[in-house]
Design a protein around this motif. Sequence first.
Motif, PDB file in Angstrom:
ATOM      1  N   SER A  68      41.542  50.234  38.894  1.00  0.00           N
ATOM      2  CA  SER A  68      41.510  51.623  38.429  1.00  0.00           C
ATOM      3  C   SER A  68      40.100  52.194  38.537  1.00  0.00           C
ATOM      4  CB  SER A  68      41.972  51.701  36.971  1.00  0.00           C
ATOM      5  OG  SER A  68      40.966  51.184  36.111  1.00  0.00           O
ATOM      6  N   GLY A  69      40.032  53.516  38.538  1.00  0.00           N
ATOM      7  CA  GLY A  69      38.749  54.200  38.561  1.00  0.00           C
ATOM      8  C   GLY A  69      37.928  53.894  37.329  1.00  0.00           C
ATOM      9  N   THR A  70      38.591  53.833  36.186  1.00  0.00           N
ATOM     10  CA  THR A  70      37.894  53.516  34.939  1.00  0.00           C
ATOM     11  C   THR A  70      37.298  52.119  34.995  1.00  0.00           C
ATOM     12  OG1 THR A  70      39.378  54.955  33.699  1.00  0.00           O
ATOM     13  CG2 THR A  70      38.161  53.301  32.432  1.00  0.00           C
ATOM     14  N   TYR A  71      38.068  51.177  35.504  1.00  0.00           N
ATOM     15  CA  TYR A  71      37.594  49.801  35.603  1.00  0.00           C
ATOM     16  C   TYR A  71      36.400  49.710  36.557  1.00  0.00           C
ATOM     17  CZ  TYR A  71      37.607  44.756  36.045  1.00  0.00           C
ATOM     18  OH  TYR A  71      37.236  43.436  36.033  1.00  0.00           O
ATOM     19  N   LEU A  72      36.473  50.418  37.694  1.00  0.00           N
ATOM     20  CA  LEU A  72      35.340  50.438  38.638  1.00  0.00           C
ATOM     21  C   LEU A  72      34.100  51.000  37.963  1.00  0.00           C
ATOM     22  CD1 LEU A  72      36.607  51.646  42.130  1.00  0.00           C
ATOM     23  CD2 LEU A  72      35.516  49.496  41.565  1.00  0.00           C
ATOM     24  N   TRP A  73      34.268  52.106  37.237  1.00  0.00           N
ATOM     25  CA  TRP A  73      33.140  52.706  36.534  1.00  0.00           C
ATOM     26  C   TRP A  73      32.543  51.724  35.535  1.00  0.00           C
ATOM     27  CZ3 TRP A  73      32.583  53.783  31.283  1.00  0.00           C
ATOM     28  CH2 TRP A  73      31.441  54.496  30.941  1.00  0.00           C
ATOM     29  N   GLU A  74      33.412  51.045  34.786  1.00  0.00           N
ATOM     30  CA  GLU A  74      32.930  50.078  33.803  1.00  0.00           C
ATOM     31  C   GLU A  74      32.167  48.936  34.468  1.00  0.00           C
ATOM     32  OE1 GLU A  74      36.225  50.567  30.232  1.00  0.00           O
ATOM     33  OE2 GLU A  74      36.658  49.198  31.887  1.00  0.00           O
ATOM     34  N   LEU A  75      32.642  48.459  35.612  1.00  0.00           N
ATOM     35  CA  LEU A  75      31.931  47.401  36.339  1.00  0.00           C
ATOM     36  C   LEU A  75      30.594  47.916  36.873  1.00  0.00           C
ATOM     37  CD1 LEU A  75      34.708  45.622  38.452  1.00  0.00           C
ATOM     38  CD2 LEU A  75      33.491  44.709  36.464  1.00  0.00           C
ATOM     39  N   ALA A  76      30.614  49.104  37.472  1.00  0.00           N
ATOM     40  CA  ALA A  76      29.404  49.651  38.095  1.00  0.00           C
ATOM     41  C   ALA A  76      28.328  49.997  37.078  1.00  0.00           C
ATOM     42  CB  ALA A  76      29.754  50.874  38.927  1.00  0.00           C
ATOM     43  N   THR A  77      28.719  50.334  35.874  1.00  0.00           N
ATOM     44  CA  THR A  77      27.744  50.693  34.843  1.00  0.00           C
ATOM     45  C   THR A  77      27.385  49.516  33.945  1.00  0.00           C
ATOM     46  OG1 THR A  77      29.510  51.437  33.366  1.00  0.00           O
ATOM     47  CG2 THR A  77      28.448  53.120  34.778  1.00  0.00           C
ATOM     48  N   GLY A  78      28.021  48.378  34.167  1.00  0.00           N
ATOM     49  CA  GLY A  78      27.725  47.200  33.355  1.00  0.00           C
ATOM     50  C   GLY A  78      28.431  47.182  32.011  1.00  0.00           C
ATOM     51  N   LYS A  79      29.327  48.141  31.792  1.00  0.00           N
ATOM     52  CA  LYS A  79      30.061  48.183  30.517  1.00  0.00           C
ATOM     53  C   LYS A  79      31.092  47.059  30.441  1.00  0.00           C
ATOM     54  CE  LYS A  79      28.753  52.558  29.268  1.00  0.00           C
ATOM     55  NZ  LYS A  79      27.347  52.406  28.975  1.00  0.00           N
ATOM     56  N   LYS A  80      31.610  46.658  31.584  1.00  0.00           N
ATOM     57  CA  LYS A  80      32.602  45.576  31.635  1.00  0.00           C
ATOM     58  C   LYS A  80      32.076  44.523  32.585  1.00  0.00           C
ATOM     59  CE  LYS A  80      36.854  46.579  31.119  1.00  0.00           C
ATOM     60  NZ  LYS A  80      37.616  46.074  30.037  1.00  0.00           N
ATOM     61  N   ARG A  81      32.201  43.272  32.176  1.00  0.00           N
ATOM     62  CA  ARG A  81      31.700  42.175  32.992  1.00  0.00           C
ATOM     63  C   ARG A  81      32.739  41.078  33.202  1.00  0.00           C
ATOM     64  NH1 ARG A  81      26.378  43.346  33.420  1.00  0.00           N
ATOM     65  NH2 ARG A  81      25.382  44.360  31.689  1.00  0.00           N
ATOM     66  N   ASN A  82      33.895  41.215  32.587  1.00  0.00           N
ATOM     67  CA  ASN A  82      34.910  40.161  32.687  1.00  0.00           C
ATOM     68  C   ASN A  82      35.841  40.400  33.870  1.00  0.00           C
ATOM     69  OD1 ASN A  82      36.072  42.365  31.463  1.00  0.00           O
ATOM     70  ND2 ASN A  82      37.436  41.151  30.191  1.00  0.00           N
ATOM     71  N   VAL A  83      35.262  40.392  35.051  1.00  0.00           N
ATOM     72  CA  VAL A  83      36.026  40.621  36.271  1.00  0.00           C
ATOM     73  C   VAL A  83      36.798  39.355  36.635  1.00  0.00           C
ATOM     74  CG1 VAL A  83      34.080  40.007  37.762  1.00  0.00           C
ATOM     75  CG2 VAL A  83      35.856  41.502  38.630  1.00  0.00           C
ATOM     76  N   THR A  84      38.013  39.534  37.123  1.00  0.00           N
ATOM     77  CA  THR A  84      38.810  38.370  37.511  1.00  0.00           C
ATOM     78  C   THR A  84      38.534  38.026  38.973  1.00  0.00           C
ATOM     79  OG1 THR A  84      40.698  39.656  38.313  1.00  0.00           O
ATOM     80  CG2 THR A  84      40.662  39.102  35.947  1.00  0.00           C
ATOM     81  N   LEU A  85      38.903  36.821  39.362  1.00  0.00           N
ATOM     82  CA  LEU A  85      38.743  36.422  40.758  1.00  0.00           C
ATOM     83  C   LEU A  85      39.579  37.307  41.670  1.00  0.00           C
ATOM     84  CD1 LEU A  85      38.656  32.538  40.509  1.00  0.00           C
ATOM     85  CD2 LEU A  85      36.764  34.093  40.972  1.00  0.00           C
ATOM     86  N   GLU A  86      40.751  37.712  41.204  1.00  0.00           N
ATOM     87  CA  GLU A  86      41.599  38.599  42.009  1.00  0.00           C
ATOM     88  C   GLU A  86      40.910  39.936  42.248  1.00  0.00           C
ATOM     89  OE1 GLU A  86      45.948  40.804  41.924  1.00  0.00           O
ATOM     90  OE2 GLU A  86      45.569  39.172  40.532  1.00  0.00           O
ATOM     91  N   GLN A  87      40.296  40.488  41.215  1.00  0.00           N
ATOM     92  CA  GLN A  87      39.608  41.765  41.367  1.00  0.00           C
ATOM     93  C   GLN A  87      38.375  41.633  42.260  1.00  0.00           C
ATOM     94  OE1 GLN A  87      39.474  42.114  37.191  1.00  0.00           O
ATOM     95  NE2 GLN A  87      41.013  43.742  37.120  1.00  0.00           N
TER      96      GLN A  87
END
Length: 160
Positions: free
Chosen positions: A56-75
């Motif tokens: 999702s766009g929200t998830y991409l934003w969270e990854l790109a801004t460092g707000k989310k770091r628990n990315v899965t291997l699939e992602q």
Amino acid sequence: MTSGDDTPDQAARPLLGKIDVRLNELIAAFYPDERKRPGYTKLAQEIRETTGGAISGTYLWELATGKKRNVTLEQLSVLAEFFGVPPAYFFNEDVAERVSSQLKLAAALRDTRVRNLALRADGLSGESLDALLAMVAEARKLQNLSPIEEWDERTGTSDA
């Protein structure tokens, strides 16, 4: 290992601090003109359409801004497929360095003048090429630009 607020210690898992940097490097390389760079929602749509992976766009934003770091291997796999990099780019320093060098080369070759310079140098003698490289190194010094690492084709490594 945790800090006082029970969040994972960044020093214990240095990978966590790299995903946002590496994702942003890929986005910038893929879309060098910031004015034409898609937003995260549009980019997520492009990723889904290209790879079939769900992101999702929200998830991409969270990854790109460092707000989310628990990315899965699939992602990670979906992102790697879309950007054309190995999944190890996101968590292996050696792979990331090699890919970053390739991204810099690709960015340089987008410039018509750089491409023309390279094409016109084709066929010149080794001495002439060395002279051109020396001139470029001096021009970079005059413009206070950092030196470019030399690539050793025999070993497949840079001189840095």
